[in-house]
Design a protein around this motif. Structure first.
Motif, PDB file in Angstrom:
ATOM      1  N   GLY A 116       0.870  -1.263  -0.162  1.00  0.00           N
ATOM      2  CA  GLY A 116       0.087  -0.161  -0.055  1.00  0.00           C
ATOM      3  C   GLY A 116       0.841   1.227  -0.083  1.00  0.00           C
ATOM      4  N   ARG A 117       0.841   2.033   1.116  1.00  0.00           N
ATOM      5  CA  ARG A 117       1.407   3.189   1.135  1.00  0.00           C
ATOM      6  C   ARG A 117       2.912   3.264   1.453  1.00  0.00           C
ATOM      7  NH1 ARG A 117      -2.144   7.216   4.913  1.00  0.00           N
ATOM      8  NH2 ARG A 117      -0.514   8.517   3.918  1.00  0.00           N
ATOM      9  N   ARG A 118       3.542   2.067   1.952  1.00  0.00           N
ATOM     10  CA  ARG A 118       4.876   1.816   2.112  1.00  0.00           C
ATOM     11  C   ARG A 118       5.593   3.205   3.203  1.00  0.00           C
ATOM     12  NH1 ARG A 118       6.565   0.601  -4.149  1.00  0.00           N
ATOM     13  NH2 ARG A 118       4.975  -0.811  -4.512  1.00  0.00           N
ATOM     14  N   THR A 119       4.703   3.412   4.102  1.00  0.00           N
ATOM     15  CA  THR A 119       5.264   4.259   5.337  1.00  0.00           C
ATOM     16  C   THR A 119       6.337   3.585   5.914  1.00  0.00           C
ATOM     17  OG1 THR A 119       3.674   3.089   6.579  1.00  0.00           O
ATOM     18  CG2 THR A 119       3.179   5.145   5.380  1.00  0.00           C
ATOM     19  N   LEU A 120       6.621   2.379   6.068  1.00  0.00           N
ATOM     20  CA  LEU A 120       7.826   1.831   6.658  1.00  0.00           C
ATOM     21  C   LEU A 120       9.108   2.054   5.947  1.00  0.00           C
ATOM     22  CD1 LEU A 120       6.008  -1.756   7.636  1.00  0.00           C
ATOM     23  CD2 LEU A 120       6.450  -0.011   9.362  1.00  0.00           C
ATOM     24  N   ILE A 121       9.036   2.185   4.537  1.00  0.00           N
ATOM     25  CA  ILE A 121      10.150   2.480   4.070  1.00  0.00           C
ATOM     26  C   ILE A 121      10.505   4.038   4.049  1.00  0.00           C
ATOM     27  CG2 ILE A 121      11.092   2.487   1.759  1.00  0.00           C
ATOM     28  CD1 ILE A 121       9.759  -0.165   1.024  1.00  0.00           C
ATOM     29  N   GLY A 128      14.467   0.203   1.522  1.00  0.00           N
ATOM     30  CA  GLY A 128      13.683  -0.034   0.120  1.00  0.00           C
ATOM     31  C   GLY A 128      14.423  -1.201  -0.492  1.00  0.00           C
ATOM     32  N   SER A 129      15.432  -1.609  -0.642  1.00  0.00           N
ATOM     33  CA  SER A 129      16.147  -2.659  -1.228  1.00  0.00           C
ATOM     34  C   SER A 129      15.782  -3.962  -0.669  1.00  0.00           C
ATOM     35  CB  SER A 129      17.738  -2.539  -1.246  1.00  0.00           C
ATOM     36  OG  SER A 129      17.925  -2.774   0.361  1.00  0.00           O
ATOM     37  N   LEU A 130      15.054  -4.039   0.677  1.00  0.00           N
ATOM     38  CA  LEU A 130      14.615  -5.284   1.101  1.00  0.00           C
ATOM     39  C   LEU A 130      13.199  -5.741   0.348  1.00  0.00           C
ATOM     40  CD1 LEU A 130      14.982  -7.238   3.483  1.00  0.00           C
ATOM     41  CD2 LEU A 130      13.260  -5.930   4.769  1.00  0.00           C
ATOM     42  N   LEU A 131      12.591  -4.765  -0.350  1.00  0.00           N
ATOM     43  CA  LEU A 131      11.503  -5.083  -0.926  1.00  0.00           C
ATOM     44  C   LEU A 131      11.541  -5.226  -2.231  1.00  0.00           C
ATOM     45  CD1 LEU A 131       8.286  -4.992  -0.966  1.00  0.00           C
ATOM     46  CD2 LEU A 131       8.538  -2.400  -1.700  1.00  0.00           C
TER      47      LEU A 131
END
Length: 839
Positions: A116-121, A128-131
């Motif tokens: 979704g919003r990717r607030t954790l990143i 971000g590279s983990l995703l």
């Protein structure tokens, strides 16, 4: 040697180097194990051996297996189960249950954020590279909202207890958590091996977990109907845990399907059945996400359903777990979970993870490379590669591993795991301590996460249990007993009232692939029996001739049985007579040849696809039939007649089970159609072989024809004389009261074709297969047997041969009609809109 005064401590001695689940460091049995230990100590050595053997028999009879690719022992391997459970106290379980529920809640929130919003990143809590380096991140699923807004429906977690007595997480399973079915099967078997133990202890039942799972699946239905259509999507019988797929489908009353059974129309998923396409509401997925849709995901996938992603995006089908949930499957996320939990839940993790480093970060990678000898390396994002224990590597192997890490650092995580606890394991030499890890399961419900009060424990004598995979045969397994605080809590729960039952008789929603497999199952069972009967006659003829020293008659037996359709190895006419039987058995024991074993192998492959459709007794009988066929060469020619008789008796048992136990619905109908069609073709081919090149009635092996057709006694009771061709033709071709006759098979097939037409919606016109059967039955009913039995010196038995050839041609044509009409997924039954008239 055990005596009556022995206690369990006497013959079970942990090493003391690791935390032991049963014994304290002082040697005393832990309180929640004492009742079990006292009961176990009372068993004699003979009783232990008997129960051990009984448990192995149950595993074999229930066909509990897992598949291992490339295993020299074969694809299917028996499931390894130790009957002694792992026991957890009620107090300890309360903490574990809450921690697993918290962790499942956290995983659901993380998946929802990353799609979704990717607030954790954005907040720097996850790199971000983990995703973006994660192959399980399915980009077409970004922005999708699953039904109910839940991104995780089923969750599993693997735990290991360290020397400090604390449980820690080794891996999370969010893609297709496997093992719950095996856990239930383990419980079923252990409760039969140790029934008095199970009844005496307040062990919590597993049934409510599966009831909750089914309610969850029902609640996901987008159409909100009372009886949603739920299917279990499996990659097929060659998947590692296919046994579990079939077991769960049968236990929960779901339809087991493969990708080819489903199709997408107008952004809706349909099941291809005999009566047309039936809309699917919920899919319990056991196929890895990236393989589920060749249109938007992996284009080379043959396991998925084209358009499934779009159907899910449109909200017309619910998938559990939703596509993309494998994002957190593995261990890469573990290093970041404590701060993510504080951010999303405002809580500290109740259940910590083992020390984990993701190699996609420079500092962590340097730490891992400097300490390879003390770490376990795992794939970061999947479990397709066996984890590697650094301590077990030689120097050159360690350097090669370091090079692999440097080449693709984002693909690796490293974990530091101290000692792993031990449990007593029942072996032939007594009890011995082995290391264990446990896998626990949770399902999302309307009231929160419900954790299975039990699980699947894996054990191994090796220290590298952490590197073992469930599918790779990582040691054995154990049941996990969770004790309740009060004995009454362990009683069988009372079923609550639900919606009124909608009564129904019969099930016409049979996937056409299943119908196809049932048809060929019937054919292969009949083919195995017919081949075995001919093989038995050949062995008998050859052995009788050799016993009398008549080598010419032995050679004649080879020639005549070849005409009757029995396959012989090439060059059989040049083999020494005394080697004929051995060579013939070896040929038919070769699964790669066109003989009995080859037919048995094909039978086994078809049975594998029908595991969820066959009763336990029928499945066992079919497995026994296949095993008896494959064991024919054991003992050579000695006792071969008895082994052939056993094959025939087992095939007859399969037929008897089908006739007496199977409901007369579409499943039985296609099974029996296959049997009748194969028997009819065999009768025609055998008679054709007997009459071709015969130079008179004396050249026709009438006794053999009666023996192969199991009709000798019937003929003798009618004619009280030596067999004559006219009488044999009438009995085996035209007598519809003889279950071994051609007329009997055709009458049964005609009735089956009428029934199939009724299933498809009879419009008053005969379908092609009905017309074919009308012609076939008319041919046989109007046969003039004396004319067929007449021999012409110029043309031989040309009248009979012509008739038999016409029947053979129409029987094969019937087989092709059935394939076109019913086994190509019946799309011809779909209603289609009227064509617009061009102006």
């Amino acid at each position: 040697m055990r005596t009556e005064d022995d206690t369990i401590q006497t013959f079970y001695r942990p090493t003391g180097d690791f935390f032991d689940e049963m014994q304290e460091g002082s040697g005393e049995v832990r309180p929640h194990w004492r009742a079990f230990a006292q009961s176990f100590s009372a068993l004699s050595a003979a009783d232990l051996a008997r129960r051990w053997e009984f448990g192995q028999t149950l595993l074999q009879e229930n066909g509990v297996t897992y598949n291992v690719y490339g295993d020299p022992a074969g694809l299917e391997r028996p499931w390894q189960l130790d009957p002694l459970p792992v026991i957890l106290s009620a107090e300890e379980w309360t903490g574990i249950r809450r921690a697993v529920a918290q962790r499942a809640t956290l995983m659901n929130a993380i998946i929802g954020d990353l799609y979704g919003r990717r607030t954790l990143i954005a907040q720097g809590l996850l790199p971000g590279s983990l995703l973006h380096s994660n192959p399980a991140f399915l980009r077409p699923c970004a922005g999708m909202k699953p039904p109910g807004g839940r991104f995780l429906d089923i969750y599993a977690v693997e735990l290991a207890r360290g020397n400090d007595g604390l449980w820690r997480v080794i891996a999370d399973r969010t893609e297709v958590p496997a093992g719950a079915g095996y856990a239930l099967e383990n419980r079923t078997i252990v409760s039969r091996v140790l029934p008095e133990f199970f009844r005496a202890m307040p062990v919590q039942r597993l049934g409510p977990f599966f009831d909750a799972l089914r309610r969850t699946l029902q609640s996901l239905s987008p159409r909100r109907n009372d009886d949603p259509r739920i299917v279990l999507l499996t990659p097929g019988p060659y998947n590692e845990t296919y046994f579990e797929h079939a077991f769960l489908a049968r236990h929960m009353g779901l339809t087991l399907v493969q990708g080819e059974d489903l199709t997408v129309r107008d952004n809706k998923v349909f099941l291809k059945t005999l009566t047309g396409l039936q809309q699917v509401d919920v899919i319990l997925r056991r196929t890895t996400g990236e393989w589920c849709d060749p249109l938007e995901l992996r284009g080379d996938s043959t396991l998925g359903v084209a358009g499934l992603v779009q159907a899910a995006r449109a909200g017309n089908v619910a998938i559990a777990n939703p596509l993309g949930s494998g994002l957190l499957d593995g261990s890469a996320i573990m290093a970041f979970l404590p701060r993510v939990a504080r951010a999303l839940l405002g809580e500290e993790l109740r259940l910590p993870s083992v020390a984990t480093w993701w190699c996609g970060q420079q500092a962590e990678r340097d730490t891992v490379l400097a300490n390879l000898g003390q770490l376990v390396l795992r794939p970061a994002f999947h479990n397709r590669i066996r984890p590697i224990v650094g301590a077990g590597l030689a120097a050159d192997e360690r350097e090669a591993l370091a090079a692999r890490v440097r080449a693709k650092p984002w693909d690796w995580v490293a974990q530091e795991v101290g000692g792993v606890s031990t449990v007593p394991v029942w072996t032939a030499g007594g009890l011995e301590p082995q290391h264990t890890i446990i896998r626990l399961f949770a399902v999302a419900t309307e009231s929160g996460w419900q954790v299975m009060p039990g699980g699947l424990a894996r054990v191994s004598a090796e220290r590298d249990l952490l590197a073992a995979r469930l599918q790779a045969g990582g040691g054995g397994s154990k049941d996990v007993w969770v004790l309740s605080e009060r004995e009454s809590q362990a009683s069988t729960p009372v079923r609550t009232g639900g919606a009124a039952v909608r009564l129904t008789r019969g099930n016409r929603d049979l996937p056409s692939r299943v119908a196809d497999n049932m048809f060929w199952l019937g054919r292969y069972v009949e083919r195995c029996e017919a081949t075995t009967r001919k093989l038995r006659s050949a062995v008998t003829l050859i052995e009788e001739a050799l016993d009398q020293g008549d080598e010419a008659r032995a050679a004649y037996a080879v020639r005549i049985m070849t005409k009757l359709g029995l396959a012989f190895p090439g060059g059989a006419d040049t083999v020494a007579p005394h080697q004929l039987v051995g060579g013939l058995i070896d040929f038919h024991a070769d699964a790669s040849a066109l003989g009995l074993a080859g037919c048995g192998e094909r039978l086994g492959r078809v049975v594998a696809h029908l595991r969820d459709r066959l009763s336990t007794d029928t499945w066992r009988a079919l497995q026994r039939l296949r095993d008896r066929i494959l064991r024919l060469p054991e003992g050579g020619g000695e006792g071969i007649a008895g082994r052939l008789n056993a094959v025939i008796m087992t095939s007859e048992a399969v037929s008897g089970l089908a006739m007496e136990n199977m409901t007369r619905g579409p499943v039985w109908l296609f099974l029996d159609t296959g049997r009748r069609l194969e028997r009819a073709i065999t009768i025609v081919d055998t008679f054709s072989g007997a009459l071709t090149w015969a130079e008179g009635e004396d050249d026709v092996p009438l006794d053999l024809l009666l023996e192969i057709s199991d009709s000798t006694m019937t003929y003798r009771s009618r004619y009280l004389a030596a067999p004559r061709l006219a009488g044999v033709l009438d009995l085996l071709l035209c007598d519809d009261s003889n279950p071994r006759s051609l007329a009997f098979q055709l009458e049964a097939l005609a009735a089956h074709m009428d029934q199939l037409a009724a299933y498809g919606g009879n419009d008053g016109f005969l379908r092609p297969e009905q017309r074919q059967m009308t012609v076939l039955c008319g041919i046989v009913r109007t046969l003039e047997v004396p004319v067929l039995a007449g021999f012409d010196r110029d043309g031989g038995y040309h009248d009979a041969e012509r008739v038999l050839e016409a029947i053979r041609s129409r029987l094969w044509s019937l087989s092709e009609m059935l394939s076109r009409e019913y086994f190509t997924h019946a799309q011809w039954r779909l209603p289609t809109p009227a064509l617009d008239v061009l102006p």
